[in-house]
Design a protein around this motif. Structure first.
Motif, PDB file in Angstrom:
ATOM      1  N   ASP A   1       0.816  -1.205   0.000  1.00 16.13           N
ATOM      2  CA  ASP A   1       0.000   0.000   0.000  1.00 16.13           C
ATOM      3  C   ASP A   1       0.855   1.262   0.000  1.00 16.13           C
ATOM      4  N   ASN A   2       1.904   1.283   0.806  1.00 15.36           N
ATOM      5  CA  ASN A   2       2.689   2.495   0.975  1.00 15.36           C
ATOM      6  C   ASN A   2       3.997   2.480   0.205  1.00 15.36           C
ATOM      7  N   GLY A   3       4.615   1.330   0.149  1.00 17.98           N
ATOM      8  CA  GLY A   3       5.934   1.277  -0.453  1.00 17.98           C
ATOM      9  C   GLY A   3       6.935   2.029   0.402  1.00 17.98           C
ATOM     10  N   THR A   4       8.169   1.956   0.038  1.00 18.43           N
ATOM     11  CA  THR A   4       9.203   2.724   0.704  1.00 18.43           C
ATOM     12  C   THR A   4      10.150   3.238  -0.356  1.00 18.43           C
ATOM     13  N   LEU A   5      10.756   4.352  -0.071  1.00 21.91           N
ATOM     14  CA  LEU A   5      11.654   4.986  -1.007  1.00 21.91           C
ATOM     15  C   LEU A   5      13.081   4.545  -0.727  1.00 21.91           C
ATOM     16  N   ARG A   6      13.820   4.237  -1.773  1.00 22.33           N
ATOM     17  CA  ARG A   6      15.203   3.793  -1.632  1.00 22.33           C
ATOM     18  C   ARG A   6      16.100   4.625  -2.537  1.00 22.33           C
ATOM     19  N   LEU A   7      17.274   4.936  -2.031  1.00 23.46           N
ATOM     20  CA  LEU A   7      18.318   5.584  -2.821  1.00 23.46           C
ATOM     21  C   LEU A   7      19.557   4.722  -2.690  1.00 23.46           C
TER      22      LEU A   7
END
Length: 164
Positions: free
Chosen positions: A93-99
């Motif tokens: 639903d939200n996911g997460t941001l990755r760098l």
């Protein structure tokens, strides 16, 4: 073959943060990432974006400490990711941001691209896997240069790499 250049992002007394520019693009991978996610509406991703910015600020102040990153990639490379911790909530639903980055030393960080992680592993996402594979190829070429006795920190400003 793709041409890779290293572009300074933030240089301080304790840390040098570079991003990569591929095939002469105007925008580095880091600037592309920042532009893409700066105005994100989702609270979880907004939190992750802020955490990424805070981590980069921390690196600028304290150096490229291992504790700022989560190891990614393979045991034989120096690929890592920001943020260290995933957001709360349902992943799909939200996911997460990755760098994704290459942590060369306590002083030198090379930042690549990143995006929203909605799969269990980055390998399951073609886009994220592409960012990591690009960094792995860069890391491999940098390792060859280091094995020749050259100090990447000293020559990073003048290096151009060619990767598959």
């Amino acid at each position: 073959m793709r041409e890779v250049e290293f572009v300074p992002f933030r240089l301080t007394e304790v840390a040098e943060i570079f991003s990569i520019r591929i095939d002469g693009n105007e925008t580095t991978e880091l600037h592309h990432f920042l532009h893409a996610y700066m105005g994100v509406e989702n609270d979880s991703m907004k939190h992750d974006f802020q955490q990424i910015l805070q981590t980069l600020a921390g690196v600028s102040r304290y150096g490229v400490r291992e504790s700022f990153f989560r190891p990614e990639g393979k045991m034989t490379d120096r690929i890592c990711a920001i943020p260290l911790f995933a957001s709360c909530g349902k992943l799909k639903d939200n996911g997460t941001l990755r760098l994704y980055c290459i942590r060369i030393s306590d002083r030198l960080l090379i930042v690549g691209g990143g995006g929203v992680k909605v799969t269990k592993t980055y390998q399951e996402d073609g886009c994220l896997s592409g960012y990591v594979q690009t960094l792995q190829r860069i890391d491999k070429e940098l390792s060859v240069i280091e094995s020749e006795g050259k100090d990447i920190e000293e020559i990073i400003y003048n290096i151009k790499l060619y990767i598959d």
